[in-house]
Design a protein around this motif. Sequence first.
Motif, short mmCIF file in Angstrom:
data_model
loop_
_atom_site.label_atom_id
_atom_site.label_comp_id
_atom_site.label_asym_id
_atom_site.label_seq_id
_atom_site.Cartn_x
_atom_site.Cartn_y
_atom_site.Cartn_z
N ASN A 1 -6.80 10.08 10.52
CA ASN A 1 -5.78 8.95 11.20
C ASN A 1 -5.63 8.06 10.13
N GLY A 2 -4.27 7.63 9.84
CA GLY A 2 -3.73 6.91 8.78
C GLY A 2 -3.38 7.77 7.44
N ALA A 3 -3.54 8.82 7.92
CA ALA A 3 -3.05 9.62 6.51
C ALA A 3 -1.83 9.63 6.08
N GLY A 4 -0.93 9.39 7.09
CA GLY A 4 0.62 9.37 6.50
C GLY A 4 1.29 10.41 7.01
N LYS A 5 0.70 11.10 8.32
CA LYS A 5 1.52 12.39 8.83
C LYS A 5 2.81 11.72 9.54
N SER A 6 2.67 10.86 10.28
CA SER A 6 3.91 10.18 11.15
C SER A 6 4.86 9.64 10.12
N THR A 7 4.42 9.03 9.08
CA THR A 7 5.07 8.33 8.21
C THR A 7 6.18 9.39 7.38
N HIS B 1 -3.94 16.85 16.01
CA HIS B 1 -5.61 16.56 15.47
C HIS B 1 -6.21 17.77 16.08
N GLN C 1 5.17 10.10 18.41
CA GLN C 1 4.03 9.85 19.32
C GLN C 1 4.26 8.72 20.13
N ARG D 1 0.82 -1.16 -0.15
CA ARG D 1 -0.24 0.06 0.01
C ARG D 1 0.75 1.27 0.01
N1 LIG Z 1 5.97 0.16 10.67
C1 LIG Z 1 4.93 -0.02 9.53
N2 LIG Z 1 4.63 -0.91 8.79
C2 LIG Z 1 3.63 -1.19 7.87
N3 LIG Z 1 2.71 -0.08 7.88
C3 LIG Z 1 2.56 0.84 8.68
C4 LIG Z 1 3.61 1.26 9.68
N4 LIG Z 1 3.46 2.22 10.27
C5 LIG Z 1 2.42 2.68 9.77
N5 LIG Z 1 1.88 2.05 9.01
C6 LIG Z 1 0.53 2.42 8.38
O1 LIG Z 1 0.99 3.56 7.66
C7 LIG Z 1 -0.40 4.09 7.44
C8 LIG Z 1 -0.19 5.70 7.79
O2 LIG Z 1 0.24 5.72 9.20
P1 LIG Z 1 0.67 6.89 10.02
O3 LIG Z 1 1.24 6.66 11.44
O4 LIG Z 1 1.74 7.81 9.15
O5 LIG Z 1 -0.43 7.83 9.97
P2 LIG Z 1 -0.77 9.12 10.62
O6 LIG Z 1 -1.51 10.10 9.74
O7 LIG Z 1 0.11 9.57 11.43
O8 LIG Z 1 -2.10 8.46 11.62
P3 LIG Z 1 -2.59 9.12 13.25
O9 LIG Z 1 -3.20 10.48 12.79
O10 LIG Z 1 -3.50 8.04 13.59
O11 LIG Z 1 -1.36 9.02 13.90
C9 LIG Z 1 -1.24 3.55 8.43
O12 LIG Z 1 -2.26 3.03 7.76
C10 LIG Z 1 -0.46 2.56 9.21
O13 LIG Z 1 -1.32 1.42 9.46
#
Ligand SMILES: Nc1ncnc2c1ncn2[C@@H]1O[C@H](COP(=O)(O)OP(=O)(O)OP(=O)(O)O)[C@@H](O)[C@H]1O
Length: 611
Positions: free
Chosen positions: A388-394, A551, A434, A366
Amino acid sequence: MSDERRAMLRIRRQLLGLLRDGGLPATVLFSVIQLVQVVLPALTALATAAVVNSVGTTANAGVSRVVTPLVLLAATLIVAQILSAIQLPTTLVVQSRIDVAYRERLADLASRSETITVLEQPAVQDLIATANAEPSTWIEKTPGQGSTAQLLLIVRYVGLVSSALVLVRFSWWLVPLLVLPAFAFRYLALRQWLNHFRIWARGIGDHRRYQYWSKLAFAPAEGKEIRVFGIDDWISSTGQNHGLTHMRPVWEDDYRAARAKWLQSALLFVPLVIVFLAVCIQTEHGRTSLATETVVLTAAWAVFQAVGYTFDSVAVQGVVPVMQAYNALDAALTDPRRTESDTPALTRTPTLAFEGVGFHYPGTEREILKGLDLEIRPGELVALVGMNGAGKSTLTKLLAGLYEPTAGTIRADGRDIAEIGYAAWRRELAVVFQDFVRYPLSARENVALGAEIDQDALDAAAREAGFDEVLARLPEGWDTPLSKERVGGVDLSGGQWQQVVLTRAIYAIKHGAKILVLDEPTAHLDVRTEFEVFERLTRLAREATVILISHRLSTVRQADRIVLLENGRIAESGDHDALMELGGDYAAMFTIQAERFQSGYDDRVEEGELL
Ligand SMILES: Nc1ncnc2c1ncn2[C@@H]1O[C@H](COP(=O)(O)OP(=O)(O)OP(=O)(O)O)[C@@H](O)[C@H]1O
């Protein structure tokens, strides 16, 4: 030579190489003790023979003839006693030094990989667990135990040669008569051990479950439930069942081994009895002396002691999986691009540019980010928002170089951060994740984390993170351990911990970091504290670029720019007023949150204060 043998030889060499870590004096002393101990039986044999010999001739030659051999014999016995007294402490010193150095090297190895991609692989995690070498069972050994055992294995051959030399002086055929059965004895005993080893290891899963269930009764958290639900009998019988499932085949093997011992005993005693009879007959016929008889018998027994002892081999076997795991990790974690530099990567706060950045996590398909473009100016305070899960932490993990983009580039003042070198690049960043780590250290150590202590800067950072009020209430202020498990320690709330890590990040900025990345640093703070912290961060943004994920849109509205992440791309970007005017998703999300506040969702906020 088979690959397996070659690999085993490599591990044996490695184990011997580890002895260097034992420290020269201790390792030399340890080796000398072992060496003297293995040649002592041969020396004792010679000394005993000299005594026996001299007793027969005393009448003719006077008492002095018997004193020297007696002194020699006494000396060997005393040396043996002294050596056995200092053997254990010396061995422990050498082993523990080797283990400490090994663990340091292992930790170095784990941090060698620039990114955490490899570390996230389950296979690598398994290797780390094995390489950690924390024996929880008797078959597992540490590198320190393995390397001293490997040295002993070699030293024992010196013992064998010295006893053989003593024997050969009297009759050459005694050597093959004793040495060959001794090796056969060793072969059988080792085979039995290794079989036992395999049976024991086969049930390791049950053993671990047994350990888990046995420990449950003593764990405070589980202890609560065990008492409330009245499940103590169930817990103990489940544990016992796992223990029995593991141990039954082991006990059966023990009985089998005991029954098969007759063959090993025959290998031990038959040659000894033959030698004994041969020597007795020769003595009887006056062809050899009582002294010779004594020497031969003592040396014959020493041969079996030198070869027949198998515990060292078993100890070496016990560390083989550890060394194999270490070597595999060494290969998996070596990053050829790693750059080591102490010079700062940047001289000023850079312009950051995400150019067509795409990313999917290793082992997944994905796409979390898809061709994302984003430029952040020096000193800008950018708020990253999204579902949530948009990819911000990524995105922040990519910026910190913990993962590499699968497409596109991240640049700092035009330079690809991968080229700068992630280690050097990370020194320019202060990041609050986080899932930050709560170290069981003092407040000061939790903030400085190994950096030099500048108390004024620490106090200023604590004020800016709103941590100063918490500090004032801590019994020992900065010195208070932040863990109940430490004497005088305290437990902080989730929000207070966030203030600790915020202080850490701000302290890093005061020490030259140029980019502050905060991933929901205030999620556990009450709204008023969050607002105050945010206001201070706005001031901090003059010193460094701040990227903030939150958030709570009411809080981030003051950011220079708000960036909405959706479907792996930037969907909206601009300041609060511009995005509200745009009337898109940000405006919708903000309106929903504002309505919740206005309807009294959070009564700690005075209406209109934050909105
Ligand atoms: N180590 C990992 N391996 C595989 N998938 C991951 C990993 N870490 C995060 N993901 C997936 O990547 C996607 C984005 O996650 P991320 O943590 O970047 O979202 P976010 O925008 O920070 O969410 P939130 O607001 O909930 O913190 C999510 O679907 C999550 O399941």
